[in-house]
Each structure stands twice: as structure tokens, then as C-alpha cells.
Motif scaffolding. Structure first.
Motif, PDB file in Angstrom:
ATOM      1  N   LEU A  26      25.858  74.168  60.015  1.00  0.00           N
ATOM      2  CA  LEU A  26      25.696  72.896  59.302  1.00  0.00           C
ATOM      3  C   LEU A  26      24.344  72.253  59.626  1.00  0.00           C
ATOM      4  O   LEU A  26      23.667  71.707  58.762  1.00  0.00           O
ATOM      5  N   GLU A  27      23.934  72.380  60.908  1.00  0.00           N
ATOM      6  CA  GLU A  27      22.645  71.809  61.285  1.00  0.00           C
ATOM      7  C   GLU A  27      21.499  72.554  60.571  1.00  0.00           C
ATOM      8  O   GLU A  27      20.545  71.938  60.086  1.00  0.00           O
ATOM      9  N   ILE A  28      21.617  73.878  60.491  1.00  0.00           N
ATOM     10  CA  ILE A  28      20.601  74.660  59.762  1.00  0.00           C
ATOM     11  C   ILE A  28      20.593  74.221  58.296  1.00  0.00           C
ATOM     12  O   ILE A  28      19.529  74.013  57.697  1.00  0.00           O
ATOM     13  N   PHE A  29      21.789  74.050  57.727  1.00  0.00           N
ATOM     14  CA  PHE A  29      21.887  73.636  56.326  1.00  0.00           C
ATOM     15  C   PHE A  29      21.205  72.284  56.123  1.00  0.00           C
ATOM     16  O   PHE A  29      20.498  72.079  55.136  1.00  0.00           O
ATOM     17  N   ASP A  30      21.400  71.379  57.088  1.00  0.00           N
ATOM     18  CA  ASP A  30      20.766  70.059  56.982  1.00  0.00           C
ATOM     19  C   ASP A  30      19.234  70.171  56.948  1.00  0.00           C
ATOM     20  O   ASP A  30      18.562  69.369  56.320  1.00  0.00           O
ATOM     21  N   HIS A  31      18.718  71.184  57.633  1.00  0.00           N
ATOM     22  CA  HIS A  31      17.263  71.367  57.628  1.00  0.00           C
ATOM     23  C   HIS A  31      16.748  71.850  56.277  1.00  0.00           C
ATOM     24  O   HIS A  31      15.620  71.548  55.892  1.00  0.00           O
ATOM     25  N   LEU A  47      11.756  78.459  53.167  1.00  0.00           N
ATOM     26  CA  LEU A  47      12.889  78.418  54.098  1.00  0.00           C
ATOM     27  C   LEU A  47      12.429  78.808  55.503  1.00  0.00           C
ATOM     28  O   LEU A  47      12.757  78.147  56.487  1.00  0.00           O
ATOM     29  N   ARG A  48      11.639  79.868  55.583  1.00  0.00           N
ATOM     30  CA  ARG A  48      11.181  80.336  56.892  1.00  0.00           C
ATOM     31  C   ARG A  48      10.309  79.289  57.574  1.00  0.00           C
ATOM     32  O   ARG A  48      10.488  78.976  58.753  1.00  0.00           O
ATOM     33  N   VAL A  49       9.376  78.721  56.811  1.00  0.00           N
ATOM     34  CA  VAL A  49       8.461  77.735  57.401  1.00  0.00           C
ATOM     35  C   VAL A  49       9.230  76.504  57.865  1.00  0.00           C
ATOM     36  O   VAL A  49       9.003  75.988  58.966  1.00  0.00           O
ATOM     37  N   LYS A  50      10.175  76.039  57.041  1.00  0.00           N
ATOM     38  CA  LYS A  50      10.953  74.849  57.426  1.00  0.00           C
ATOM     39  C   LYS A  50      11.696  75.091  58.737  1.00  0.00           C
ATOM     40  O   LYS A  50      11.693  74.254  59.638  1.00  0.00           O
ATOM     41  N   LEU A  51      12.305  76.279  58.853  1.00  0.00           N
ATOM     42  CA  LEU A  51      13.075  76.561  60.064  1.00  0.00           C
ATOM     43  C   LEU A  51      12.165  76.809  61.267  1.00  0.00           C
ATOM     44  O   LEU A  51      12.477  76.429  62.389  1.00  0.00           O
ATOM     45  N   LEU A  52      10.997  77.434  61.020  1.00  0.00           N
ATOM     46  CA  LEU A  52      10.035  77.621  62.115  1.00  0.00           C
ATOM     47  C   LEU A  52       9.596  76.273  62.676  1.00  0.00           C
ATOM     48  O   LEU A  52       9.412  76.102  63.874  1.00  0.00           O
ATOM     49  N   ARG A  53       9.416  75.294  61.765  1.00  0.00           N
ATOM     50  CA  ARG A  53       8.950  73.982  62.200  1.00  0.00           C
ATOM     51  C   ARG A  53      10.087  73.165  62.828  1.00  0.00           C
ATOM     52  O   ARG A  53       9.814  72.209  63.553  1.00  0.00           O
ATOM     53  N   SER A  54      11.340  73.496  62.529  1.00  0.00           N
ATOM     54  CA  SER A  54      12.464  72.660  62.966  1.00  0.00           C
ATOM     55  C   SER A  54      13.178  73.183  64.208  1.00  0.00           C
ATOM     56  O   SER A  54      13.722  72.398  64.977  1.00  0.00           O
ATOM     57  N   LEU A  55      13.193  74.523  64.386  1.00  0.00           N
ATOM     58  CA  LEU A  55      14.017  75.092  65.453  1.00  0.00           C
ATOM     59  C   LEU A  55      13.190  75.404  66.694  1.00  0.00           C
ATOM     60  O   LEU A  55      11.998  75.674  66.594  1.00  0.00           O
ATOM     61  N   PRO A  56      13.838  75.401  67.876  1.00  0.00           N
ATOM     62  CA  PRO A  56      13.136  75.827  69.095  1.00  0.00           C
ATOM     63  C   PRO A  56      12.707  77.295  68.959  1.00  0.00           C
ATOM     64  O   PRO A  56      13.369  78.068  68.251  1.00  0.00           O
ATOM     65  N   PRO A  57      11.610  77.680  69.615  1.00  0.00           N
ATOM     66  CA  PRO A  57      11.092  79.045  69.424  1.00  0.00           C
ATOM     67  C   PRO A  57      12.042  80.150  69.875  1.00  0.00           C
ATOM     68  O   PRO A  57      11.852  81.304  69.514  1.00  0.00           O
ATOM     69  N   ARG A  58      13.085  79.815  70.635  1.00  0.00           N
ATOM     70  CA  ARG A  58      13.986  80.882  71.093  1.00  0.00           C
ATOM     71  C   ARG A  58      14.791  81.478  69.946  1.00  0.00           C
ATOM     72  O   ARG A  58      15.404  82.533  70.094  1.00  0.00           O
ATOM     73  N   PHE A  59      14.791  80.809  68.791  1.00  0.00           N
ATOM     74  CA  PHE A  59      15.563  81.337  67.661  1.00  0.00           C
ATOM     75  C   PHE A  59      14.765  82.336  66.850  1.00  0.00           C
ATOM     76  O   PHE A  59      13.602  82.109  66.518  1.00  0.00           O
ATOM     77  N   LYS A  60      15.405  83.462  66.544  1.00  0.00           N
ATOM     78  CA  LYS A  60      14.841  84.488  65.691  1.00  0.00           C
ATOM     79  C   LYS A  60      15.465  84.272  64.314  1.00  0.00           C
ATOM     80  O   LYS A  60      16.670  84.226  64.181  1.00  0.00           O
ATOM     81  N   ILE A  61      14.614  84.117  63.309  1.00  0.00           N
ATOM     82  CA  ILE A  61      15.129  83.728  61.998  1.00  0.00           C
ATOM     83  C   ILE A  61      15.028  84.894  61.005  1.00  0.00           C
ATOM     84  O   ILE A  61      13.966  85.493  60.858  1.00  0.00           O
ATOM     85  N   ASP A  62      16.123  85.208  60.351  1.00  0.00           N
ATOM     86  CA  ASP A  62      16.118  86.217  59.291  1.00  0.00           C
ATOM     87  C   ASP A  62      16.421  85.530  57.968  1.00  0.00           C
ATOM     88  O   ASP A  62      17.439  84.848  57.836  1.00  0.00           O
ATOM     89  N   ILE A  63      15.545  85.706  56.989  1.00  0.00           N
ATOM     90  CA  ILE A  63      15.744  85.126  55.663  1.00  0.00           C
ATOM     91  C   ILE A  63      15.901  86.277  54.674  1.00  0.00           C
ATOM     92  O   ILE A  63      15.038  87.154  54.605  1.00  0.00           O
ATOM     93  N   LYS A  64      16.993  86.286  53.933  1.00  0.00           N
ATOM     94  CA  LYS A  64      17.223  87.360  52.971  1.00  0.00           C
ATOM     95  C   LYS A  64      17.815  86.803  51.692  1.00  0.00           C
ATOM     96  O   LYS A  64      18.452  85.754  51.711  1.00  0.00           O
ATOM     97  N   LEU A  65      17.629  87.549  50.603  1.00  0.00           N
ATOM     98  CA  LEU A  65      18.342  87.242  49.364  1.00  0.00           C
ATOM     99  C   LEU A  65      19.802  87.609  49.562  1.00  0.00           C
ATOM    100  O   LEU A  65      20.119  88.580  50.264  1.00  0.00           O
ATOM    101  N   SER A  66      20.713  86.844  48.942  1.00  0.00           N
ATOM    102  CA  SER A  66      22.104  87.270  49.031  1.00  0.00           C
ATOM    103  C   SER A  66      22.253  88.558  48.212  1.00  0.00           C
ATOM    104  O   SER A  66      21.608  88.721  47.171  1.00  0.00           O
ATOM    105  N   PRO A  67      23.081  89.483  48.713  1.00  0.00           N
ATOM    106  CA  PRO A  67      23.151  90.811  48.094  1.00  0.00           C
ATOM    107  C   PRO A  67      23.446  90.737  46.590  1.00  0.00           C
ATOM    108  O   PRO A  67      24.342  90.007  46.165  1.00  0.00           O
ATOM    109  N   GLY A  68      22.676  91.471  45.809  1.00  0.00           N
ATOM    110  CA  GLY A  68      22.899  91.538  44.372  1.00  0.00           C
ATOM    111  C   GLY A  68      22.347  90.368  43.584  1.00  0.00           C
ATOM    112  O   GLY A  68      22.540  90.286  42.379  1.00  0.00           O
TER     113      GLY A  68
END
Lengths: 345, 161
Positions: B40-45, B99-120
């Protein structure tokens, strides 16, 4: 092999952004690193020391900063074989050549030609040629001319996507390139021009890597090639034959990878380096929780993961390189902005 | 103005945030002293990121949703899937980059972020996913002033009423 360990011996701090690559000078007295902060830093040890005791008692320090040259990230660096010059490859589409003159590093030449990001550069063993590659899908070969001029002698198309890495065979007669199209290509000189003599992978499952190839390296005698990839594997390619004619030696790699090492890595493997002791260091992606600088050993083809260093860096490990003289010393660099030195025990 | 890729997107309402468990804020950290991060917190970002071509947010166009976010707080992994409004959306890479940039700017660096299209969800799914996962391409893209301006436009806060 089971009781090997890697001990952290030095933290080299100073870069203001992620560190993309490290390179030892040929004699091993200097270490160069390059970064998203658009600078190169050159690190030195007071005793030129390669013994562990010296590593711990005396500090490595930054003896030079090369800046105000590239306008974007410096992705890769390479020493000339005589150790007197340095080539830097940048996302600004240029490669700069630097020389030490009167104690100061000066830019003496610029290699312009790539359309956009240059991703790797490599000097051939006799120092006469420089290979570069980049996002424009091409591999360029430049010849060193009198008066610090560099002339482009060949532009090789063949890769269908950006080319991440170029490395010369230790014998100098063969160039290897690899990248985003999942393939590895071998280039050799036929007396007239450089041609692609072989492509590894790209022929469907089992023929090679199934995702981006980030780094390649030869074993010290130049008989086998190792590659690492976003597909989470390391592959070892054995040479099938070495045909020697009067003018050239041709190395052919066997039909598929001789060994595939998988299951050791859960994130992209960005870098690998084959040490003179036969161990391959690998650097991979990972969050703050786990980054390893593992080593594979190849005695009697018993491959395995001999050392795993979790949390080696607080971010992806982008490059690992063994010291050229002291085989137990390893340099690594990371998104965390650090260069670290490790001692293999 | 160029022709829109999807001239009539379906627009959804912005949902009110509902937490099924008490939010763990910095004043109530987890056992090891740091804030636990959930989907939910990620969604808020990311819910209020602007669509590159419509005057709506990614939530309003159903491009992102809480259900498509997975967080492993202990291992420091965040996985976000997104669904373009049309399968041939040429903006998919730009949305993913935002999405990647927003999360890079919002989350602590310990998080590894994967951004993908939903399948299909996209005609070039594998190609877009590969590009978004390539850190070198992402780094180079963010050094491109034009592209960075487009990303920042997507990340700009909504105009004040």
C-alpha cells in the motif's frame, strides 16, 4: 578449496555516484576507477604494496582525479599495456586518452565517432590498437598513430543490439565482444580487415546465454572464455582448435558452452574476471542485503562456488578485477559509490 | 498535437486508502528499528504519477494497482507490474521509467526494484521488460535531458485547485 575466504582490506571512498568500473595498471601499482560522477580516480598505495601486511598497515589513497573532460557518465577505463596512458569511455559518445606528464594526468586525444553511449574500451596487448563499443551496436577498432593521433581502422556491425563489452585475447590476434543481443562475437584479422569469425549463442535454447551478456574474460593462457549474463549464469567456452598459419593464429570456440554455472546467483551477474590462480571472481546485482564476490575454481573441471561474500557492497557490484601481480588481491566497485579491495585467503 | 494512441481511455475513480492493519510509521518502527514497507505504501508513491498523454493519473487509468505490487521487506525487494491501457502503447517504456524513478527517489537504497509489464498486457512485453531491467540503459536514459524532462512531467504534482 572449501576453506577459502575473502577479507576486506581497504575501502576507497571519494566517488560521488555509482562506480562503474575498476582497472589495475599493468604493474599493479595503481588502480583506476570511473563513475557516474563523470570523474576517474586513481588510487595508489604508499609502498606500491601488494602484501597483505602492507595492505593493512598503510592506506590506499587517491593520488589523482581526472575530471572536466566527459560531460556524462564514464562507463569504463583501460590502461595501455605500458601503463603510461589511460583510455576512458563515456556515455557522452567519446573516448578520451590520458597521459601522465610532469606528474599531472592530461587528456592528449579524443576518439570521436560513436553515435551515442560508449560502453567499453580495451587496449590490445601490444598497445597499437584500441577497441571500443557502444549503444550504436558497433565495435570500432582504432590504431595508434605517431603524434598521439588515433585513426579508426574498422567499424564492425554485426551485433543487433547495444554492445556492452570488448576484450582482447591475451595473444592479441582475437577480439571478443558481447552485449544486449545475448550473443558473444569473436573478431579476427585476415590481413586486410577485421571480420566476425564466430558467434556464440543466438541460435535458440542451449546455444548460449538467454539474456544480456554483461562481461567476458579469457583464462590467463587464452584457451577458454568465460561469460556472465542477466540470465544468472556463468558460461565457460572451450576452444576447439587453434589453427596457426604463417601470419595468423585462429582460435575457434567449441559448438556450445563447455560448462554452465547456474544456481549460484539470483540477480544479474555484471562482471567477472579470471585470475592467474584459475579462480573466477563474479560481481552481481543485489540490494543492501547480499552481494557476493564469489570465486569459481577449475581444478580438474570441478566447478563450484568457493567463496560467497554476502553484503560485499551496499548495492550492485558492477566490476571485479584481480590484481595483475598479486593474485590474492581483488578490487570491486559498486552502486554504493565505493571501491573495495579484498584479500583471498 | 500528434494523434493519441488511445483516444478514449476508461477512467476510474481514485480509491480512498484503506489500511487493513495499523500503519507502521517512523514513530512505531519494526523490531529491528526500521520502518516496514508494504504494498500500500508503494502504491501511495506511484498512484498519482501522471499518464504521459492523458490528464489522468496511472491509478485513474488502472495502469497501476495495489494488487500488482509485491514487497518483500526483509529481503529488500519491490516488484511492480503495470498494465498500459492499450497493448501497443508506445509510452510503456516511459511509464515504466517514471515508476522506477519515482521509487528510486522515494525508497531507501536497500530496496531492489523490479518494474515489469503485467503478463500479456503489451505486444512487445519482453523487449520493454528487458529495457526497463537494464540498469545501464536506465542510467543513460536519465542523463538524457529530454527524456528526464518527460519523466519529471509525469512525476509533477497535480496543479493546485
Amino acid at each position: 578449496m572449501d576453506n577459502l575466504s575473502l577479507e576486506l582490506v581497504a575501502n576507497l571512498t571519494g566517488h560521488q555516484d555509482r562506480v562503474w568500473s575498476v582497472a589495475w595498471s599493468p604493474k599493479g601499482d595503481l588502480l583506476a576507477s570511473c563513475s557516474g560522477d563523470k570523474t576517474v580516480r586513481i588510487w595508489q598505495h604508499p609502498a606500491g604494496g601488494v602484501q597483505q601486511q602492507q595492505q593493512q598497515q598503510q592506506q590506499w589513497y587517491c593520488c589523482a582525479i581526472l575530471d572536466q573532460c566527459h560531460s556524462r557518465t564514464i562507463r569504463n577505463i583501460a590502461w595501455s599495456p605500458n601503463g603510461r596512458a589511460l583510455a576512458t569511455a563515456s556515455f557522452d559518445a567519446t573516448v578520451a586518452i590520458w597521459e601522465l606528464s610532469g606528474g599531472v594526468w592530461e587528456q592528449v586525444a579524443e576518439l570521436e565517432g560513436h553515435e551515442n553511449e560508449v560502453k567499453c574500451t580495451a587496449w590490445n596487448p601490444d598497445g597499437r590498437l584500441i577497441a571500443t563499443c557502444g549503444r550504436d551496436r558497433s565495435v570500432w577498432i582504432w590504431e595508434s598513430m605517431p603524434g598521439r593521433e588515433f585513426e579508426c581502422v574498422d567499424v564492425k556491425q554485426g551485433h543487433t543490439q547495444d554492445v556492452k563489452v570488448v576484450r582482447w585475447h591475451p595473444g592479441g590476434e582475437l577480439l571478443v565482444s558481447a552485449g544486449y543481443d545475448d550473443t558473444i562475437k569473436l573478431w579476427s584479422y585476415d590481413g586486410d580487415e577485421w571480420g566476425c569469425s564466430q558467434t556464440l549463442g543466438g541460435y535458440g535454447p542451449g546455444s548460449g546465454h538467454s539474456s544480456t551478456v554483461w562481461d567476458v574474460c579469457w583464462d590467463p593462457p587464452g584457451q577458454r572464455l568465460a561469460s556472465c549474463s542477466d540470465d544468472l549464469t556463468v558460461k565457460i567456452w572451450g576452444s576447439r582448435s587453434r589453427m596457426k598459419t604463417t601470419t595468423t593464429t585462429t582460435t575457434t570456440i567449441g559448438g556450445g558452452p563447455a560448462v554452465t554455472l547456474s544456481g549460484h546467483h539470483t540477480r544479474t551477474i555484471f562482471s567477472l574476471d579470471w585470475g592467474s590462480h584459475g579462480l573466477i571472481a563474479t560481481g552481481r546485482g543485489g540490494g543492501g542485503w547480499g552481494v557476493e564476490g564469489g570465486c569459481y575454481g577449475g581444478a580438474q573441471e570441478s566447478w563450484g562456488l568457493w567463496v560467497r561474500v554476502e553484503g560485499a557492497h551496499d548495492g550492485d557490484v558492477n566490476c571485479v578485477r584481480w590484481h595483475p601481480v598479486e593474485p590474492r588481491l581483488l578490487a570491486s566497485c559498486s552502486d554504493d559509490g565505493l571501491v573495495r579491495l579484498w584479500w583471498l585467503k | 498535437m500528434a494523434e493519441l494512441i488511445n483516444p478514449n481511455p476508461v477512467v476510474h475513480e481514485r480509491k480512498s486508502t484503506v489500511r487493513s492493519k495499523p500503519a507502521q510509521r517512523p514513530e512505531a518502527p519494526g523490531a529491528d528499528g526500521r520502518e516496514t514497507i508494504d504494498a500500500l505504501e508503494i502504491f501511495d508513491h506511484i498512484r498519482d504519477i501522471n499518464d504521459p498523454e492523458h490528464p489522468y493519473t496511472l491509478e485513474q487509468l488502472n495502469v497501476v494497482s495495489e494488487e500488482q505490487i509485491h514487497v518483500d521487506d526483509v529481503r529488500g525487494r519491490v516488484s511492480v507490474q503495470f498494465t498500459p491501457t492499450v497493448a501497443h502503447c508506445s509510452m510503456a517504456t516511459l511509464i515504466g521509467l517514471s515508476l522506477r524513478v519515482k521509487l528510486l527517489r522515494s525508497l531507501p537504497p536497500r530496496f531492489k526494484i523490479d518494474i515489469k509489464l503485467s503478463p500479456g498486457s503489451h505486444s512487445s512485453e519482453a523487449a520493454v521488460n528487458k529495457q526497463l531491467a537494464d540498469k545501464e540503459r536506465v542510467a543513460a536514459a536519465l542523463e538524457n535531458p529530454n527524456l528526464l524532462a518527460m519523466v519529471n512531467k509525469c512525476l509533477a504534482p497535480p496543479p493546485q485547485q
